[in-house]
Design a protein around this motif. Structure first.
Motif, mmCIF file in Angstrom:
data_model
loop_
_atom_site.group_PDB
_atom_site.id
_atom_site.type_symbol
_atom_site.label_atom_id
_atom_site.label_comp_id
_atom_site.label_asym_id
_atom_site.label_seq_id
_atom_site.Cartn_x
_atom_site.Cartn_y
_atom_site.Cartn_z
ATOM 1 N N PHE A 104 0.881 -1.262 -0.128
ATOM 2 C CA PHE A 104 0.000 0.162 0.029
ATOM 3 C C PHE A 104 0.803 1.268 0.093
ATOM 4 C CE2 PHE A 104 -1.823 3.610 2.377
ATOM 5 C CZ PHE A 104 -2.965 3.559 2.029
ATOM 6 N N ALA A 105 0.583 2.163 -0.962
ATOM 7 C CA ALA A 105 1.306 3.502 -0.857
ATOM 8 C C ALA A 105 0.412 4.564 -1.147
ATOM 9 C CB ALA A 105 2.403 3.390 -1.960
ATOM 10 N N ASP A 106 0.370 5.537 -0.235
ATOM 11 C CA ASP A 106 -0.258 6.797 -0.272
ATOM 12 C C ASP A 106 0.384 7.892 0.019
ATOM 13 O OD1 ASP A 106 -3.274 7.866 -0.592
ATOM 14 O OD2 ASP A 106 -2.353 8.778 0.996
ATOM 15 N N ASN A 107 0.494 8.996 -0.515
ATOM 16 C CA ASN A 107 1.442 10.277 -0.221
ATOM 17 C C ASN A 107 1.136 10.681 0.983
ATOM 18 O OD1 ASN A 107 -0.862 11.338 -1.169
ATOM 19 N ND2 ASN A 107 0.463 12.582 -2.822
ATOM 20 N N LYS A 108 -0.120 10.824 1.610
ATOM 21 C CA LYS A 108 -0.549 11.202 2.896
ATOM 22 C C LYS A 108 -0.451 10.245 4.143
ATOM 23 C CE LYS A 108 -3.342 14.484 3.174
ATOM 24 N NZ LYS A 108 -4.481 15.313 3.098
ATOM 25 N N ASP A 109 -1.184 8.973 3.460
ATOM 26 C CA ASP A 109 -1.551 7.910 4.557
ATOM 27 C C ASP A 109 -0.258 7.292 4.730
ATOM 28 O OD1 ASP A 109 -3.925 8.876 5.149
ATOM 29 O OD2 ASP A 109 -4.944 7.398 3.849
ATOM 30 N N GLY A 110 0.687 6.939 4.059
ATOM 31 C CA GLY A 110 1.754 6.157 4.271
ATOM 32 C C GLY A 110 2.132 4.876 3.317
ATOM 33 N N GLU A 111 2.794 4.045 4.132
ATOM 34 C CA GLU A 111 2.954 2.899 3.345
ATOM 35 C C GLU A 111 2.815 1.475 4.169
ATOM 36 O OE1 GLU A 111 6.551 4.508 0.270
ATOM 37 O OE2 GLU A 111 7.064 3.007 1.750
ATOM 38 N N ILE A 112 2.538 0.300 3.449
ATOM 39 C CA ILE A 112 2.466 -0.711 4.228
ATOM 40 C C ILE A 112 3.317 -1.727 3.607
ATOM 41 C CG2 ILE A 112 1.148 -2.866 4.762
ATOM 42 C CD1 ILE A 112 -1.286 -0.957 4.991
ATOM 43 N N VAL A 113 4.453 -2.059 4.232
ATOM 44 C CA VAL A 113 5.393 -2.821 3.380
ATOM 45 C C VAL A 113 5.735 -4.083 3.888
ATOM 46 C CG1 VAL A 113 8.175 -2.700 2.923
ATOM 47 C CG2 VAL A 113 6.700 -0.615 3.175
ATOM 48 N N ASP A 114 6.044 -5.373 3.057
ATOM 49 C CA ASP A 114 6.284 -6.380 3.774
ATOM 50 C C ASP A 114 7.514 -6.821 3.284
ATOM 51 O OD1 ASP A 114 6.624 -9.342 4.130
ATOM 52 O OD2 ASP A 114 4.571 -9.766 3.556
ATOM 53 N N ALA A 115 8.608 -6.663 4.047
ATOM 54 C CA ALA A 115 10.057 -7.031 3.736
ATOM 55 C C ALA A 115 10.269 -8.255 3.054
ATOM 56 C CB ALA A 115 10.821 -6.588 4.914
ATOM 57 N N GLY A 116 9.388 -9.273 3.356
ATOM 58 C CA GLY A 116 9.977 -10.528 2.979
ATOM 59 C C GLY A 116 9.462 -10.737 1.401
ATOM 60 N N ARG A 117 9.000 -9.964 0.840
ATOM 61 C CA ARG A 117 8.412 -10.164 -0.453
ATOM 62 C C ARG A 117 9.487 -9.593 -1.383
ATOM 63 N NH1 ARG A 117 2.859 -10.602 -2.053
ATOM 64 N NH2 ARG A 117 1.219 -11.150 -0.221
ATOM 65 N N GLU A 118 9.369 -10.431 -2.681
ATOM 66 C CA GLU A 118 10.073 -9.952 -3.946
ATOM 67 C C GLU A 118 9.219 -9.677 -5.107
ATOM 68 O OE1 GLU A 118 12.804 -8.563 -4.145
ATOM 69 O OE2 GLU A 118 13.575 -8.843 -2.174
ATOM 70 N N PRO A 119 9.208 -8.969 -6.089
ATOM 71 C CA PRO A 119 8.294 -8.990 -7.275
ATOM 72 C C PRO A 119 8.528 -10.123 -8.067
ATOM 73 C CG PRO A 119 9.686 -7.065 -7.469
ATOM 74 C CD PRO A 119 9.966 -7.741 -6.003
ATOM 75 N N SER A 120 7.723 -10.829 -8.582
ATOM 76 C CA SER A 120 7.584 -11.903 -9.467
ATOM 77 C C SER A 120 7.699 -11.725 -11.021
ATOM 78 C CB SER A 120 6.700 -12.861 -9.094
ATOM 79 O OG SER A 120 5.280 -12.574 -9.809
ATOM 80 N N TYR A 121 7.117 -10.397 -11.158
ATOM 81 C CA TYR A 121 6.975 -10.042 -12.742
ATOM 82 C C TYR A 121 6.449 -11.086 -13.462
ATOM 83 C CZ TYR A 121 10.472 -6.265 -11.011
ATOM 84 O OH TYR A 121 10.953 -5.614 -10.295
ATOM 85 N N SER A 122 5.473 -11.969 -13.017
ATOM 86 C CA SER A 122 4.949 -13.022 -13.590
ATOM 87 C C SER A 122 4.094 -12.817 -14.630
ATOM 88 C CB SER A 122 4.380 -14.079 -12.567
ATOM 89 O OG SER A 122 3.276 -13.124 -11.963
ATOM 90 N N GLY A 123 3.471 -11.427 -14.845
ATOM 91 C CA GLY A 123 2.548 -11.010 -15.745
ATOM 92 C C GLY A 123 2.969 -10.118 -16.839
ATOM 93 N N LYS A 124 2.354 -9.557 -17.631
ATOM 94 C CA LYS A 124 2.784 -8.463 -18.486
ATOM 95 C C LYS A 124 1.918 -7.276 -18.606
ATOM 96 C CE LYS A 124 5.257 -11.099 -21.337
ATOM 97 N NZ LYS A 124 6.895 -10.838 -21.348
#
Length: 862
Positions: free
Chosen positions: A254-274
């Motif tokens: 989650f990323a919002d310039n006012k509300d902030g971010e939710i980050v899961d450090a254990g994840r990496e993007p898979s780039y599995s789609g197009k």
């Protein structure tokens, strides 16, 4: 004599501008007078594009007039000068500028988006895009990128450029900015990886006080074009298209310039789609502005709150974000909340910056971080907060005992140009607080606060422009903002209260066109012209200015159901402004004039008529400068007639000059709206009003910047008496109570039931008076200054320096038993008229000077 401080269109070595006949600026180092100059421009290959030869004259600017410039052309330029003896100096260091993509056909890239259909009611993780490509031996690489949303691009894991929250904020339906990056050093021989993350930003995320979303669209999208050049001159373009890989399963959930971010450090993007190719109706254009970048960094004092949470005090209220690193023994969650103040129990509170209802509370200013086992390193990417404090709660705070936390200030890359120092430590701190509030609110546009609204209020920008011009090199920044205003302008000529207007509540629409706010479309270009000697901004926007002037003229004499009764002769009513909703003076101290809802519904004939005459006077001068004599005559006549109507209005009992409301006396005195008798009475009545209020500030939003100028005209001692007041309401009350930024309300945390920003630069406008009157520095035409310092009050010394468009000018005074010692520095190739108390005015050339004046010739009011 040697040319120094070379700039192109107010920018240092800009990359990706779209001005094909840019102005080139320089200052003179050494010597007294520039007798002539020569400019030589060449391209990357060494081919001469422009050689002026020896040009006689003292002007330290020139318009590029060489070979026509095309997209992607990089120009290297240098200057040499001849001094007053016609001695030739050495060449300057070489400066550069690079043209961006000028034509829509230059864009080979397609707009791409994530492979999903956005539901406007839902929030989404950051999109992740990737393109792999082979490269060997590239000698030049340029990345052109833009987004509907905010993006960060990397090549081989290293960030491209230093722009934060790119591409910045505009009305995306009319204008979208793109950035140009030199990424040559990020490439490697072999396979390379170009990646982007894309978040909501201003486009789809929270905007305005209530966090309204989807203001410009629901589909975020990216445009990226990497152009490679090889030693043989051949090239290759890697452009965003449907072949790019995509996924939304990366760490930023989650990323919002006012509300902030939710980050899961254990994840990496898979780039599995197009990626999916989409469209956008706007061709991106260059911003021709400074980037938003990271600046000062602060380490905290760590304590525990009474509830057991970790509290980080960074010591400085600011806008920015956090960086941290720590080792975790296990996976877990930590929550970081950011705010400006602590409550009465010592806990972090966000009450003063939030809007709250049963359904919603905003802004959250929060990071939720799910750590992984082992080393965790994090820096916020797609949010900026207004804060001094950060509260940290976690599953196990013991993991954070050795954690390193750093606050990073983020703002437009404005070089500081103005410096002030005096014998009053509170005043010095107030100036620094103003600097920090400006930094906190200059993020691609000038905003009101970095927390709750983040709106580009035109009134805030209008009253602060002169102070901003002293403190920062902000020409390019405000030029962009003026473009924002005219992007918005309606067909009837009306200009906005807020721009870009994303996040403005629907019921506020009637406030557009409010005097003091919408007038920024004329007053800022006018002041820009005077400060930088740049009439091109008048030429570019004159058509829009005329439309707004016509809009103002049409309000004269207009009557609506909400108009207040004006029992003045018809000839005067014809030019009075008594229609339309407006803000009036706005935000006077509550015990002077409490804000009521009617203040935003009913017309303000005194304020509106005053500003109409004032703006017409400015338009008359602008039109005359541009050779539009018929227009100038029209505006001058309206200024005169509206002024007469204003005097008639002030004869009415409900608008009498016999008032303790300081604003109603300051305004006509500053704007020259009264006849001789009325002026004398208003001056005396203002002093009496200040006496009745204990020499505290009783002005509101519009008149606070003007009151010291008005008092200086009466007696400089009165101005110092008000300036040095340490009680509330007063400027020095803030630093006296620990403020490191400027408060929105005089009452600070006690204002409006605690709902008020502590980072709101508007009351810092007094800093302009410190430079212009206290230290006496004024720009008085090309290459010329006026130095007219006015010592007073209990100050023993005060001094200021200013890196102007013509060079660094400084003036200082110091009082002792022997008298007053003045020192001044006039930059090379300029001169100054000096006006000192007890002396006849005189002219000086470039150099450093010192003068003495006897004490008895000084005036001071007790």
């Amino acid at each position: 004599m040697r040319a120094v401080n070379l700039k192109t269109e107010y920018l240092r070595d800009p990359m990706g501008i779209d001005i094909v006949e840019p102005r080139l600026f320089w200052n003179c180092g050494g010597g007294t007078v520039q007798n002539a100059y020569q400019i030589v421009c060449r391209d990357d290959s060494g081919r001469i594009l422009w050689d002026t030869g020896k040009v006689s004259g003292s002007s330290m600017r020139a318009v590029y007039s060489g070979s026509p410039l095309k997209s992607r052309t990089r120009v290297l330029w240098k200057v040499r000068l001849w001094d007053e003896t016609d001695s030739q100096g050495g060449w300057s260091d070489e400066a550069s500028f690079e043209i961006g993509l000028l034509s829509p056909s230059d864009w080979k890239a397609s707009w791409i988006t994530g492979d999903y259909k956005a539901d406007p009611k839902k929030r989404y993780p950051a999109d992740c895009f990737r393109k792999r490509f082979a490269c060997r031996g590239a000698v030049k690489a340029r990345l052109y990128a833009s987004a509907c949303g905010v993006y960060e691009g990397c090549i081989n894991g290293r960030k491209a450029g230093n722009f934060v929250l790119a591409p910045g904020v505009t009305d995306y339906k009319k204008r979208i900015q793109y950035q140009t990056y030199d990424v040559t050093e990020l490439l490697k021989d072999g396979e390379n990886e170009l990646t982007f993350q894309l978040a909501d930003g201003w486009y789809r995320g929270s905007t305005g006080a209530w966090g309204l979303r989807n203001q410009y669209g629901t589909e975020t999208k990216l445009l990226a074009q990497l152009e490679l050049t090889f030693p043989d001159g051949s090239g290759e373009t890697i452009a965003s298209d449907g072949s790019w890989e995509w996924s939304s399963d990366g760490p930023i959930r989650f990323a919002d310039n006012k509300d902030g971010e939710i980050v899961d450090a254990g994840r990496e993007p898979s780039y599995s789609g197009k990626a999916r190719v989409t469209s956008c109706g706007v061709v991106p254009s260059a911003s021709d502005n400074v980037p938003v970048t990271e600046h000062e960094q602060f380490t905290p004092v760590r304590t525990k709150t009474p509830s057991g949470k970790l509290l980080l005090d960074f010591g400085q209220n600011m806008a920015g974000y956090i960086r941290f690193s720590f080792r975790a023994e296990r996976t877990g969650k930590m929550i970081l909340r950011f705010g400006e103040m602590l409550d009465e129990n010592g806990e972090l509170t966000q009450k003063n910056i939030q809007c709250s209802s049963r359904k919603k509370t905003t802004p959250l200013q929060r990071i939720i971080y799910r750590c992984r086992k082992g080393l965790n390193v994090y820096k916020t990417r797609f949010a900026v907060f207004g804060f001094r404090y950060c509260e940290v709660s976690a599953d196990d705070l013991s993991d954070l005992e050795d954690a390193e936390f750093t606050a990073v200030a983020v703002y437009s890359d404005l070089r500081r140009t103005g410096f002030f120092k005096s014998s009053n430590a509170l005043l010095d701190q107030f100036v620094e607080s103003t600097v920090w509030s400006a930094r906190s609110n200059f993020l691609d546009i000038p905003t009101d606060c970095p927390t709750r609204e983040r709106h580009g209020w035109t009134g805030d920008a209008q009253i602060f422009f002169d102070t901003a011009g002293w403190l920062f090199d902000c020409a390019a920044f405000f030029r962009k903002y003026v473009q924002d205003m005219y992007d918005w302008q309606r067909k009837d000529g009306c200009l906005p209260q807020i721009v870009p207007e994303g996040g403005v509540d629907f019921y506020m629409d009637a406030m557009n066109g409010s005097v003091g706010w919408a007038d920024a479309g004329i007053l800022i270009p006018y002041r820009f012209w005077k400060r930088y000697g740049d009439r091109s901004i008048l030429e570019k926007y004159y058509k829009g200015m005329k439309k707004y002037a016509r809009f103002m003229i049409k309000r004269c004499g207009k009557h609506t159901l909400l108009s207040k009764p004006l029992r003045i002769p018809h000839g005067y009513r014809k030019y009075a402004v008594n229609a339309g909703q407006s803000y009036g003076e706005w935000a006077e101290p509550a015990d002077v004039h409490p804000n009521k809802w009617t203040d935003m519904v009913l017309p303000h004939p005194e304020v509106s008529t005053a500003y109409t005459s004032f703006v017409m006077g400015h338009m008359a001068e602008i039109a005359a400068e541009l050779g539009e004599e018929a227009d100038s005559d029209l505006y001058r006549e309206y200024a005169r007639q509206v002024r007469r109507s204003y005097q008639a209005i002030r004869s009415l009992p409900e608008f009498t000059l016999d008032t303790d409301r300081q604003a109603m006396l300051v305004r006509p005195l500053y704007m020259g709206l009264l006849d001789t008798e009325g002026r004398k009475y208003a001056q005396e009545r203002l002093v009496k009003a200040l006496d009745h209020y204990g020499w505290r500030l009783g002005t509101g939003f519009l008149s606070t910047p003007l009151i010291l100028d008005v008092l200086s005209e009466i007696d400089i001692g009165y101005a110092y008496r008000l300036l040095e007041n340490e009680e509330m309401p007063g400027w020095l009350f803030m630093p006296k109570h620990g403020a490191t930024t400027i408060w929105e309300s005089w009452e600070g945390t006690e204002a409006q039931n605690g709902i008020a920003s502590l980072n709101h630069y508007s009351k810092g406008t007094v800093c302009a008076w410190l430079f212009e009157t206290m230290c006496g520095i004024r720009i008085d035409g090309e290459n010329h200054f006026l130095l007219s310092p006015k010592p007073g009050g209990s100050f023993t010394y005060a001094g200021a320096s200013y890196d102007s468009i013509y060079g660094t000018v400084a003036c200082r005074w110091e009082r002792s038993d022997a008298g007053v010692r003045y020192t001044a520095e006039i930059p090379p190739n300029t001169s100054a008229r000096v006006e000192l108390p007890g002396m006849e005015p005189f002219e000086v050339k470039a150099g450093k000077y010192e003068w003495m004046a006897e004490t008895e010739k000084m005036t001071q009011k007790k």
